[in-house]
Design an enzyme around this catalytic site. Structure first.
Site, PDB file in Angstrom:
ATOM      1  CG  PHE A 141      -1.908   1.163   1.171  1.00 24.04           C
ATOM      2  CD1 PHE A 141      -3.049   1.082   0.400  1.00 24.04           C
ATOM      3  CD2 PHE A 141      -1.662   2.340   1.874  1.00 24.04           C
ATOM      4  CE1 PHE A 141      -3.948   2.136   0.322  1.00 24.04           C
ATOM      5  CE2 PHE A 141      -2.551   3.407   1.804  1.00 24.04           C
ATOM      6  CZ  PHE A 141      -3.694   3.305   1.030  1.00 24.04           C
ATOM      7  CG  ASP A 226       5.406   3.616   1.859  1.00 27.07           C
ATOM      8  OD1 ASP A 226       5.413   4.234   2.949  1.00 27.07           O
ATOM      9  OD2 ASP A 226       4.375   3.481   1.168  1.00 27.07           O
ATOM     10  CE  LYS A 255      -1.117   5.416   7.854  1.00 24.60           C
ATOM     11  NZ  LYS A 255      -0.770   4.872   6.541  1.00 24.60           N
TER      12      LYS A 255
HETATM   13  C1  LIG Z   1      -1.052   5.122   5.138  1.00 26.06           C
HETATM   14  C2  LIG Z   1      -0.009   4.745   4.164  1.00 26.06           C
HETATM   15  C3  LIG Z   1       0.184   5.499   2.988  1.00 26.06           C
HETATM   16  C4  LIG Z   1      -0.711   6.626   2.576  1.00 26.06           C
HETATM   17  O1  LIG Z   1      -0.674   7.679   3.476  1.00 26.06           O
HETATM   18  P1  LIG Z   1      -1.817   8.815   3.423  1.00 26.06           P
HETATM   19  O2  LIG Z   1      -1.374   9.801   4.441  1.00 26.06           O
HETATM   20  O3  LIG Z   1      -3.099   8.125   3.756  1.00 26.06           O
HETATM   21  O4  LIG Z   1      -1.836   9.357   2.048  1.00 26.06           O
HETATM   22  C5  LIG Z   1       1.249   5.148   2.173  1.00 26.06           C
HETATM   23  N1  LIG Z   1       2.067   4.122   2.483  1.00 26.06           N
HETATM   24  C6  LIG Z   1       1.907   3.376   3.592  1.00 26.06           C
HETATM   25  C7  LIG Z   1       2.860   2.286   3.901  1.00 26.06           C
HETATM   26  C8  LIG Z   1       0.849   3.651   4.466  1.00 26.06           C
HETATM   27  O5  LIG Z   1       0.666   2.902   5.557  1.00 26.06           O
END
Ligand SMILES: *Cc1c(COP(=O)(O)O)cnc(C)c1O
Length: 406
Positions: A141, A226, A255
């Site tokens: 994700f 990421d 986050k």
């Molecule tokens: C939550 C998340 C995203 C997206 O972040 P947003 O602030 O919702 O755009 C991208 N990568 C990872 C691994 C995530 O957990």
């Protein structure tokens, strides 16, 4: 207090908000530490942390203090002007990591969008305009813009929006042979979450990340981590790459970075950053003084031995309780993840029912998350105290008993 005139309830949601969420039946109105209260005054223990965001709990006094002070000083200037909180936060991130350059955005999506655009731009500037392939992983994700959702490895999120950005290929996570089979001179980047969050809380194996690093070096491709979910202390180190001893070329953080205030960052080296010039990319809000001031205070607290070493002590408490609950109710087939990014996979006879446990937990007074249909996810405050863990787990056990006993 809400007045009669502006009284709102959960029932209003369906009338005014796009139907892209299915929020719980209650509306939280107040939080303190790892406790939250709803409109009716019912109290919840928070094991969800706003999806791994409120890493210092709710309304941490130092964050509130910074927000108030900066709120009375300067909120926003745009990137036509730089600002002191952004420069200070960038310096902190650089001093604490591999990075030499930082750019701020507002969400994980935007940090990743920046990373993927930079990787493509770097390859086309330094190597060839045909070096565009991005290798990513099933169940990954990376956000919800068309580019990031297409790099993500869950077609249910990216289908139906028309033509997707081209030259993105997905292979199984933790499968180095699969990567080798598709890696070539046209590959510009390999994008990976060191610990997959949304995809089910699965940590990369050390050999996998080391292998990715070697493959990227062999093929002049960039390694992008990421760390939007697993970074900023959640793994017990400031960033998960530090556990693995594998250094990426680009890292994204969001986050927990702002402790609840929207902000994200992309970190990289001077060499990679230098292919961009004024106008290559940008954001109106990115790096605004209010966000950067709050994130700076959050960073100073999270990046301390006390907080980081506390993460694994707290994990042990969580795992102990989850093991007990798992045994008592024959519930979990696996408890995994790292630090305070904890996944508990439901046994086959409860497969697909993670949301049932989530809603039952809320009823019992504890906020938890799922990661897909089969995994319960716990991403609490990094400074949650033992008493909150005990109480929350007691409530979670009550919720499990209700679901299990029908
Ligand atoms: C939550 C998340 C995203 C997206 O972040 P947003 O602030 O919702 O755009 C991208 N990568 C990872 C691994 C995530 O957990």
């Amino acid at each position: 207090m809400a007045t009669q005139q502006d009284a709102v309830t959960r029932a209003n949601f369906d009338d005014v908000i796009l139907p892209i969420y299915a929020p719980a039946e209650f509306i939280p109105v107040k939080g303190k530490g790892s406790r939250v209260w709803d409109q009716q005054g019912k109290e919840y223990v928070d094991f969800a942390g706003g999806i791994a965001v409120t890493a210092l709990g709710h309304c941490h006094p130092a964050l509130v203090e910074t927000l108030k002070t900066q709120g009375e000083t300067l909120w926003h200037t745009s990137n036509v002007f730089t600002n002191e909180p952004a420069l200070r936060l960038a310096r902190k991130l650089i001093d604490a990591t591999f990075a030499e350059r930082v750019v701020f955005m507002n969400s994980g999506t935007e940090a990743n969008e920046t990373a993927f655009k930079l990787a493509r731009f770097y390859a086309s500037t330094r190597h060839s305009p045909y070096k565009t392939k991005i290798i990513a992983f099933h169940n990954a994700f990376h956000g919800r813009s068309l580019f990031t959702v297409s790099v993500g490895g869950q077609p249910k999120y990216s289908d139906g929006f028309g033509p997707k950005p081209a030259d993105i290929i997905h292979v199984p996570f933790n499968d180095l042979h699969a990567v080798k089979a598709v890696m070539d001179g046209h590959t510009c980047a390999v994008v990976v979450e060191p610990i997959q969050g949304e995809g089910g809380v699965t940590a990369a194996t050390p050999d996998f990340l080391k292998g990715l690093r070697e493959l990227c070096d062999q093929h002049n491709a960039l390694l992008v981590f990421d760390e939007v979910q697993c970074g900023m202390g959640r793994s017990g180190e400031l960033f998960a790459y530090m556990h693995y001893g594998v250094t990426p070329d680009i890292l994204t953080s969001a986050k927990a970075l702002g402790g609840g205030f929207p902000i994200s960052a992309m970190l990289t080296t001077h060499d990679i950053a230098s292919v961009f010039h004024a106008g290559s990319h940008g954001s109106t809000y990115g790096g605004n003084p209010l966000a950067c001031a709050v994130a700076g205070t959050a960073f100073d607290i999270i990046n301390t031995p006390e907080v980081l070493s506390g993460v694994n002590e707290k994990r042990q408490l969580f795992v102990k309780h989850l093991q007990q609950i798992g045994e008592k109710f024959d519930l979990f087939s696996d408890i995994r993840g790292m630090g305070l990014l904890i996944g508990a996979e439901l046994k086959p006879h409860y497969k697909g029912r993670a949301r049932d446990f989530l809603y039952a937990a809320a009823d019992a007074g504890v906020m938890v998350l799922n990661a897909g249909p089969d995994v319960m996810r716990f991403v609490p405050s990094l400074i949650i105290d033992a008493q909150d863990i005990e109480e929350g787990m007691k409530r979670f056990a009550d919720a499990v008993a209700k679901v299990v006993n029908g």
